[in-house]
Design a protein around this motif. Structure first.
Motif, short mmCIF file in Angstrom:
data_model
loop_
_atom_site.label_atom_id
_atom_site.label_comp_id
_atom_site.label_asym_id
_atom_site.label_seq_id
_atom_site.Cartn_x
_atom_site.Cartn_y
_atom_site.Cartn_z
N THR A 66 0.86 -1.18 0.00
CA THR A 66 0.00 0.00 0.00
C THR A 66 0.90 1.22 0.00
OG1 THR A 66 -1.76 -1.13 1.22
CG2 THR A 66 -1.82 1.26 1.20
N THR A 79 -8.52 0.16 -4.83
CA THR A 79 -8.28 1.54 -5.24
C THR A 79 -7.69 2.35 -4.09
OG1 THR A 79 -10.56 2.11 -4.64
CG2 THR A 79 -10.13 1.53 -6.94
N ARG A 81 -6.76 4.72 -1.11
CA ARG A 81 -7.44 5.18 0.09
C ARG A 81 -6.85 6.53 0.50
NH1 ARG A 81 -6.82 2.06 4.81
NH2 ARG A 81 -4.78 1.39 4.05
N HIS A 82 -7.63 7.26 1.28
CA HIS A 82 -7.19 8.55 1.77
C HIS A 82 -7.41 8.63 3.27
CE1 HIS A 82 -7.87 9.24 -2.53
NE2 HIS A 82 -7.00 10.21 -2.44
N HIS A 83 -6.45 9.21 3.97
CA HIS A 83 -6.56 9.44 5.40
C HIS A 83 -6.57 10.94 5.68
CE1 HIS A 83 -5.39 5.50 7.64
NE2 HIS A 83 -6.17 5.25 6.62
N PRO A 218 -9.17 6.77 7.92
CA PRO A 218 -9.68 6.89 6.56
C PRO A 218 -10.82 7.89 6.43
CG PRO A 218 -10.34 4.80 7.55
CD PRO A 218 -9.36 5.42 8.49
N ASP A 220 -13.89 8.34 3.91
CA ASP A 220 -14.60 7.50 2.96
C ASP A 220 -15.88 8.21 2.52
OD1 ASP A 220 -15.98 5.49 1.60
OD2 ASP A 220 -15.34 3.91 2.99
N ASP A 239 -3.05 10.95 0.40
CA ASP A 239 -3.27 9.84 -0.52
C ASP A 239 -2.36 8.68 -0.14
OD1 ASP A 239 -3.67 8.11 -2.61
OD2 ASP A 239 -2.99 9.47 -4.18
N THR A 243 -3.70 -0.41 -3.02
CA THR A 243 -3.11 -1.64 -2.51
C THR A 243 -2.88 -2.56 -3.70
OG1 THR A 243 -4.16 -1.40 -0.37
CG2 THR A 243 -3.43 -3.61 -0.98
#
Length: 249
Positions: A66, A79, A81-83, A218, A220, A239, A243
């Motif tokens: 990741t 796809t 992921r964003h934190h 995250p 979402d 960003d 994964t």
């Protein structure tokens, strides 16, 4: 400026130690921390190049990465992921000014709450509530045993009323960074803005302890209310990248 000793949770030595206690094999190759189970190697949130990632995939078993990397030899499985990551380096008055207006106004209603800190009974209650919440909402997270084996410092804030838990938040500290790990609130705690009060007090406490980045987890699009709550602090989206399965190279 966030210091370099503020690694993401999964790249901290403490994370590897906790995972090893749960039965995984944790080790580092240079500056990259890996978690291994039979036939599987996980590299999460490491700072590395595509050639470095492909070299790490030469060993037996599948390598899952990741990271915000793209290119030949990477087969995306999930796809990007964003934190939400909150920079705690500005002074407290600047942090407060950075809160979104509605967030700051709601916080005022919770600032009079008397919050407890680091109570073993509250932690046990929170872990039980989190397990129940995960079953109800059908999501998976790290097992409760991860917290028991966490070797680093942590911060637990909680609100009790008549002996019962109304809300709680647990943060794990790793170097110059911290991560929001789990939280729970009752309807009463939500109405009293307990989580806003806890998150604000956690930011101040962590900053005073030398933490300069707080990972709120995250963001979402399927949960816009939670996304607004996290980003309302002034946190910025990071960003994490997709994964991917890494092919050896």
């Amino acid at each position: 400026m966030i210091p370099r000793d503020a690694p993401p949770l999964q790249q901290s030595p403490a994370y590897g130690q906790a995972m090893a206690a749960l039965g995984a094999r944790a080790h580092a190759v240079g500056a990259v921390h890996l978690i291994e189970r039979p036939g599987l190697r996980l590299i999460q949130r490491a700072t590395l190049t595509l050639p470095e990632a492909r070299r790490l995939a030469r060993f037996p078993g599948a390598t899952i990465l990741t990271a915000p990397l793209h290119g030949p030899g990477l087969l995306p499985l999930v796809t990007a992921r964003h934190h939400a990551e909150w920079d705690l380096s500005p002074p407290p008055e600047a942090l407060r000014a950075g809160l979104h207006g509605k967030w700051r106004n709601a916080l005022r209603r919770g600032e009079a709450l008397h919050l407890g800190q680091d109570d073993p009974r509250a932690l046990a209650d929170l872990l039980a509530r989190e397990a129940e919440q995960a079953r109800h909402r059908r999501y998976r997270s790290l097992p409760a045993g991860f917290v028991a084996h966490w070797p680093g410092p942590r911060l637990l804030l909680h609100l009790r009323h008549k002996g019962g838990l109304e809300a709680a938040m647990l943060f794990l500290i790793h170097g110059g960074a911290a991560t929001y790990h789990i939280g729970w609130t009752s309807a009463a705690g939500r109405a009293r803005q307990a989580h806003r009060a806890m998150l604000w007090q956690a930011a101040l406490h962590l900053r005073a302890a030398g933490v300069r980045r707080l990972d709120l987890g995250p963001v979402d699009s399927t949960n816009p209310g939670l996304a607004r709550f996290k980003l309302g602090t002034g946190a910025r989206l990071t960003d994490l990248g997709p994964t991917s399965l890494v092919l050896p190279g």
